[in-house]
Design an enzyme around this catalytic site. Structure first.
Site, mmCIF file in Angstrom:
data_model
loop_
_atom_site.group_PDB
_atom_site.id
_atom_site.type_symbol
_atom_site.label_atom_id
_atom_site.label_comp_id
_atom_site.label_asym_id
_atom_site.label_seq_id
_atom_site.Cartn_x
_atom_site.Cartn_y
_atom_site.Cartn_z
ATOM 1 N N GLY A 5 -5.409 -0.065 -21.716
ATOM 2 C CA GLY A 5 -4.382 0.863 -21.279
ATOM 3 C C GLY A 5 -4.949 2.277 -21.291
ATOM 4 N N GLY A 6 -5.549 2.603 -22.415
ATOM 5 C CA GLY A 6 -6.160 3.917 -22.547
ATOM 6 C C GLY A 6 -7.315 3.859 -23.527
ATOM 7 N N MET A 7 -8.196 4.823 -23.435
ATOM 8 C CA MET A 7 -9.324 4.918 -24.368
ATOM 9 C C MET A 7 -9.511 6.388 -24.705
ATOM 10 S SD MET A 7 -11.657 3.494 -26.150
ATOM 11 C CE MET A 7 -12.571 4.560 -27.256
ATOM 12 N N GLU A 8 -9.497 6.657 -26.009
ATOM 13 C CA GLU A 8 -9.409 8.031 -26.501
ATOM 14 C C GLU A 8 -10.731 8.788 -26.480
ATOM 15 O OE1 GLU A 8 -9.210 5.171 -28.167
ATOM 16 O OE2 GLU A 8 -9.961 5.304 -30.219
ATOM 17 N N ASN A 9 -11.507 8.663 -25.417
ATOM 18 C CA ASN A 9 -12.769 9.386 -25.377
ATOM 19 C C ASN A 9 -12.497 10.877 -25.557
ATOM 20 O OD1 ASN A 9 -14.306 6.997 -24.883
ATOM 21 N ND2 ASN A 9 -13.497 6.999 -22.795
ATOM 22 N N HIS A 34 -0.368 8.319 -27.518
ATOM 23 C CA HIS A 34 -1.221 7.498 -28.383
ATOM 24 C C HIS A 34 -2.683 7.970 -28.306
ATOM 25 C CE1 HIS A 34 -2.585 3.597 -30.203
ATOM 26 N NE2 HIS A 34 -3.677 3.911 -29.523
ATOM 27 N N GLU A 35 -3.195 8.093 -27.108
ATOM 28 C CA GLU A 35 -4.614 8.488 -26.980
ATOM 29 C C GLU A 35 -4.829 9.905 -27.503
ATOM 30 O OE1 GLU A 35 -6.236 5.992 -26.625
ATOM 31 O OE2 GLU A 35 -4.836 4.669 -25.588
ATOM 32 N N HIS A 58 -5.100 10.052 -31.230
ATOM 33 C CA HIS A 58 -6.433 9.667 -31.723
ATOM 34 C C HIS A 58 -7.330 10.897 -31.952
ATOM 35 C CE1 HIS A 58 -6.769 5.332 -31.940
ATOM 36 N NE2 HIS A 58 -6.363 5.135 -30.707
ATOM 37 N N GLU A 98 -6.132 2.649 -35.528
ATOM 38 C CA GLU A 98 -5.039 2.285 -34.617
ATOM 39 C C GLU A 98 -3.662 2.271 -35.285
ATOM 40 O OE1 GLU A 98 -5.422 2.402 -31.565
ATOM 41 O OE2 GLU A 98 -7.591 2.195 -31.330
ATOM 42 N N ASP A 111 -14.214 -7.639 -30.673
ATOM 43 C CA ASP A 111 -13.400 -7.872 -29.468
ATOM 44 C C ASP A 111 -12.556 -9.136 -29.600
ATOM 45 O OD1 ASP A 111 -14.313 -5.660 -28.173
ATOM 46 O OD2 ASP A 111 -15.781 -6.709 -26.925
ATOM 47 N N TYR A 119 -2.485 -2.395 -35.214
ATOM 48 C CA TYR A 119 -1.656 -1.308 -34.682
ATOM 49 C C TYR A 119 -0.284 -1.284 -35.355
ATOM 50 C CZ TYR A 119 -4.786 -0.900 -30.589
ATOM 51 O OH TYR A 119 -5.858 -0.715 -29.768
ATOM 52 N N MET A 158 -6.523 -5.971 -19.823
ATOM 53 C CA MET A 158 -6.446 -7.235 -20.568
ATOM 54 C C MET A 158 -5.049 -7.526 -21.101
ATOM 55 S SD MET A 158 -10.086 -7.469 -22.517
ATOM 56 C CE MET A 158 -10.077 -5.858 -23.254
HETATM 57 N N1 BES Z 1 -9.008 2.644 -28.749
HETATM 58 C C1 BES Z 1 -8.036 1.841 -28.125
HETATM 59 C C2 BES Z 1 -8.606 0.894 -27.116
HETATM 60 C C3 BES Z 1 -9.661 -0.041 -27.670
HETATM 61 C C4 BES Z 1 -9.480 -0.681 -28.875
HETATM 62 C C5 BES Z 1 -10.801 -0.272 -26.964
HETATM 63 C C6 BES Z 1 -10.473 -1.530 -29.364
HETATM 64 C C7 BES Z 1 -11.778 -1.118 -27.454
HETATM 65 C C8 BES Z 1 -11.614 -1.754 -28.670
HETATM 66 C C9 BES Z 1 -6.938 2.673 -27.468
HETATM 67 O O1 BES Z 1 -6.622 3.826 -28.172
HETATM 68 C C10 BES Z 1 -5.691 1.847 -27.444
HETATM 69 O O2 BES Z 1 -5.192 1.544 -28.486
HETATM 70 N N2 BES Z 1 -5.225 1.503 -26.267
HETATM 71 C C11 BES Z 1 -4.006 0.761 -26.101
HETATM 72 C C12 BES Z 1 -2.923 1.738 -25.772
HETATM 73 C C13 BES Z 1 -1.662 1.576 -26.435
HETATM 74 C C14 BES Z 1 -1.560 1.037 -27.796
HETATM 75 C C15 BES Z 1 -0.695 2.678 -26.145
HETATM 76 C C16 BES Z 1 -4.196 -0.198 -24.955
HETATM 77 O O3 BES Z 1 -5.219 -0.113 -24.279
HETATM 78 O O4 BES Z 1 -3.341 -1.024 -24.719
HETATM 79 ZN ZN ZN Z 2 -5.570 3.379 -29.917
#
Ligand code: BES
Ligand code: ZN
Length: 634
Positions: free
Chosen positions: A298-302, A325-326, A329, A348, A404, A412, A588
């Site tokens: 959904g998102g990645m907090e780069n 959320h991002e 982070h 998380e 993974d 979370y 995913m």
């Molecule tokens: N950092 C995560 C995505 C992530 C986690 C990538 C583990 C690789 C390994 C990101 O901050 C995240 O939690 N994304 C969620 C968003 C949501 C909870 C709002 C997502 O992608 O669903």
């Molecule tokens: Zn996250």
């Protein structure tokens, strides 16, 4: 000689000192290699207790025809063990061309290197010998087309359809597939990068963009704050920019830019709310990059540049809690980082808690509670799906082989529930002060669960005695079952959805009387979450006819609907639209449940395998692996 050394270093890896650790004596945690004494990162080969990277300098060219990044990385090293004669790096599927060493970062001399044996999850250790006095190593290399942390998109997979696109996804242990480095979240380094792209394409990174970019495809970046390797990020494509606020803006393909800037227009305000709650934002700008729909998350907090899926651009700004959320982070994760992937909930769970607080502050308690109810439902679903008791805990007894593989909403939502519990027990004011202290006292550091629990013990349990016992804390982090006194949210709006759904399913009202036409995406999610498997084909058809769910333009609603149709044995009715969806979307969280529903029967699994054979090559390597795990024959 290196071969045998590498063998002993294998999985011994990163040790970080656990200074505060022993203070947590009262909170009982299982004795495992991660939580007992020195912290070991079982997901890295790096010898970072001897030699530690402090700066990463990248010089890479992007070749779309070869699907290759090629060039070199210079690592500045701090020698913690002065006579260390080697540095061990993580790599996966990298072609190593040579290594040089230097005492000043200017004059280089060739040095020897050796790649160790391949571990299917971790990749291969790269041992580079360090002559006396050397404080820099240069590794000349190129990535391979199958790099697990890169997705090379054909023009057809982009919005513009004319130019290719590349993006990286380094979390958790994929940075090593495009940069040889010490790939552990316990190691923090500053970085800079020179990237060469084909003309007409723009490079962006999780860093400050240097001034004076020219039209020849040369781009330069600097990240002056020390960050863990999983936050190094790169994207290249036909990318434009639109400002949203003084510190916020959005990067996206031209076709997406306007809609994205509208959808995320409230970001600057969210940033202000964040600072009020959690302390100063320490990263300069906060921009977003909208990726093509194959982005696996959904998102990645780069840092400075959150990567985000286009599936949250729905035109009604209802999914902006993903941005919250991002952004959160920037405190929980990027500022204070999990030291190992066993401590993932520190990233998380905290972030999810902060997100609920942000949603409440910006959009009111009803909306915050609505999101919490949905989060708890996801938690319960995932606890039900968990393969072992260990997967249900915040801190595992045995490290997972592959981070993974154990990814779920448990760290979370259970993490967030734990913090809600503490907030309830100690009061919001005291808990907020505690949280701010945690961020300030550990800024730009990596922390373990044990360190957090020691800090909690010292700053809250001991200063406000009698409210929470160490045994209660232990139950939260290391029991598989959720504690009975967890504090759950409730939502009137979602309770209405329950009532409407149940009345319709019981034949008391017409499908159109449910009010679905006015529902937000959260209400739809809740509607689907509580949908029984016993509904009839006729009911599903009526639902689809009333709300045009097949082919829905809302990717979240579509995902739930296809899963429901498959669960109910109605795959044939949705198959063409569902296949089109699965060929386009690679997030995913949206595609996994559909494949899982298909894989629940033998015939469905065969169908899933056929669909995947047709569309899987368009998925990110991480998503490909995740779907393969779901649909493989048992
Ligand atoms: N950092 C995560 C995505 C992530 C986690 C990538 C583990 C690789 C390994 C990101 O901050 C995240 O939690 N994304 C969620 C968003 C949501 C909870 C709002 C997502 O992608 O669903
Ligand atoms: Zn996250």
């Amino acid at each position: 000689m290196f071969v045998s050394c590498v063998a002993t270093l294998r999985r011994a890896a990163v040790a970080v000192s656990a200074t505060a650790a022993t203070a947590a004596a009262l909170i009982v945690l299982p004795m495992n290699p991660v939580l007992a004494g020195d912290v070991v990162d079982t997901h890295s080969f790096a010898n970072s207790s001897e030699v530690r990277t402090t700066h990463v300098a990248l010089d890479l060219a992007v070749d779309f025809a070869k699907k290759e990044l090629s060039g070199h990385v210079d690592l500045t090293l701090e020698r913690l063990k002065p006579d260390a004669d080697r540095v061990v790096l993580d790599t996966r599927a990298l072609e190593i061309l040579g290594a040089d060493a230097s005492a000043d970062g200017k004059t280089w001399a060739k040095t020897s290197f050796a790649l160790g044996a391949l571990d299917p999850v971790l990749g291969r250790p790269l041992t580079v010998s360090l002559p006396a006095g050397a404080t820099h190593v240069r590794v000349r290399y190129h990535s391979r087309p199958e790099a697990s942390g890169l997705q090379w998109l054909k023009p057809a997979q982009t919005a513009g359809k004319k130019l290719p696109f590349l993006f990286s996804q380094s979390q958790a242990i994929h940075a090593r597939s495009w940069i040889p480095l010490q790939d552990s979240p316990a190691v923090r380094a500053t970085y800079d990068a020179h990237i060469r792209t084909p003309k007409g394409l723009r490079a962006v990174m999780s860093a400050e963009m240097s001034e004076g970019l020219d039209a020849t495809g040369r781009w330069a970046f600097t990240m002056p704050q020390p960050i863990p390797s999983y936050l190094i990020a790169l994207a290249v494509g036909d990318i434009g920019f639109q400002a949203m606020g003084p510190r916020t803006g959005v990067y996206a393909e031209a076709a997406t830019l306007k809609a994205a800037a509208y959808e995320f227009a409230e970001t600057e305000k969210t940033l202000e709310v964040c600072e009020k709650l959690f302390g100063p934002y320490r990263w300069g700008r906060y921009d977003l990059l909208v990726l093509p729909p194959s982005f696996p998350y959904g998102g990645m907090e780069n840092p400075r540049l959150t990567f985000v899926t286009p599936t949250v651009i729905t035109g009604d700004r209802r999914l902006v809690s993903l941005i919250a959320h991002e952004l959160a982070h920037s405190w929980s994760g990027n500022l204070v980082t999990n030291a190992t992937w066993e401590d993932f909930w520190l990233n998380e769970g905290f972030t999810e808690y902060l997100t609920y607080r942000l949603t409440e502050a910006q959009f009111g308690k009803a909306r915050g509670d609505m999101e919490r109810v949905i989060g708890t439902a996801a938690l319960k679903t995932d606890i039900g799906l968990a393969k072992s008791d260990d997967d249900k805990k915040l801190t595992r007894s045995t490290p997972a082989a592959d981070p993974d593989e154990v990814f779920s909403s448990i760290p979370y939502e259970r993490g967030a529930l734990f913090l809600v519990y503490l907030e309830t027990k100690f009061g919001r004011d005291a808990f907020d002060a505690f949280l701010r202290g945690w961020f300030d006292d550990h800024a730009f550091q990596s922390a373990t669960s044990r360190q957090f629990l020691a800090y909690l013990d010292a700053k809250l349990l001991k200063t406000k005695p009698g409210l929470v016992s160490p045994a209660e804390i232990s139950a939260w982090v290391s029991n598989p079952d959720l504690p009975a006194d967890a504090v759950y949210a409730s939502s009137d709006a979602l309770a209405k959805v329950d009532a409407a759904r149940d009345a319709w399913l019981a034949g008391k009202t017409a499908v159109t009387a449910m009010g679905g036409a006015e529902w937000t995406v959260q209400e739809w999610e809740h509607f689907f979450e509580g949908f029984p498997k016993t509904a009839s084909a006729a009911q599903l058809q009526a639902l689809d006819a009333a709300f045009k769910l097949t082919g829905s333009g809302n990717a979240i609603i579509a995902s739930h609907w296809y899963k429901l149709a498959v669960d109910a044995g109605q795959t044939a009715a949705v198959l063409p639209a569902m296949t089109e969806y699965l060929s386009r979307v690679g997030r995913m969280k949206l595609i996994g449940p559909i494949y899982r529903a298909l894989a629940a029967t033998d015939a469905g699994r065969a169908q899933a395998q056929a669909i995947f054979a047709q569309v899987g090559s368009g998925y990110h390597p991480i998503a490909q692996q995740s779907v393969e795990r779901i649909i493989k024959g048992s």
